[in-house]
Enzyme design. Structure first.
Site, PDB file in Angstrom:
ATOM      1  N   CYS A 177    -107.254  16.439 -16.911  1.00  0.00           N
ATOM      2  CA  CYS A 177    -107.451  16.762 -18.336  1.00  0.00           C
ATOM      3  C   CYS A 177    -106.893  18.147 -18.666  1.00  0.00           C
ATOM      4  CB  CYS A 177    -108.954  16.671 -18.634  1.00  0.00           C
ATOM      5  SG  CYS A 177    -109.456  17.396 -20.191  1.00  0.00           S
ATOM      6  N   CYS A 235    -109.257  20.527 -20.466  1.00  0.00           N
ATOM      7  CA  CYS A 235    -110.307  20.975 -19.538  1.00  0.00           C
ATOM      8  C   CYS A 235    -109.821  22.193 -18.752  1.00  0.00           C
ATOM      9  CB  CYS A 235    -110.678  19.867 -18.553  1.00  0.00           C
ATOM     10  SG  CYS A 235    -111.360  18.382 -19.333  1.00  0.00           S
TER      11      CYS A 235
END
Length: 107
Positions: free
Chosen positions: A31, A34
């Site tokens: 991600c 993230c």
């Protein structure tokens, strides 16, 4: 204080049983957003670690907790107080916005 990693097995002790507020970062290695928020969370942990704990949970490796809290998009950050979710933040937020969102828990 560095961020701590938790798992399905340790979530109860690491998060729900804590007496101080806990910010849980639901994330995954693939991600991009993230990865953007990770260093910000490290900074928050260093600066406010005595008031709020920062814990990371890899959603790929821990489907039980991820499913229990209905996490469908990441990064999602839940704030837990006395074992209950009191705030949910979704997306890679800049540090100033995160601090504003968390100010009630930072004293």
């Amino acid at each position: 204080m560095a961020t701590k990693h938790t798992t399905d097995a340790d979530f109860q002790a690491d998060v729900l049983d804590q007496s101080t507020p806990v910010l849980v970062d639901f994330w995954a290695p693939w991600c991009g957003p993230c990865k953007m928020v990770a260093p910000i969370l490290e900074e928050l942990s260093e600066e406010y670690g005595d008031k709020i704990q920062v814990v990371k949970l890899n959603t790929d490796d821990n489907p039980q907790v991820t499913g229990r809290y209905g996490i469908t998009g990441i990064p999602t950050m839940n704030v837990y107080v006395d074992g209950e979710v009191v705030k949910t933040l979704v997306g890679a937020l800049p540090k100033q916005k995160l601090v504003r969102e968390l100010e009630n828990y930072l004293g």
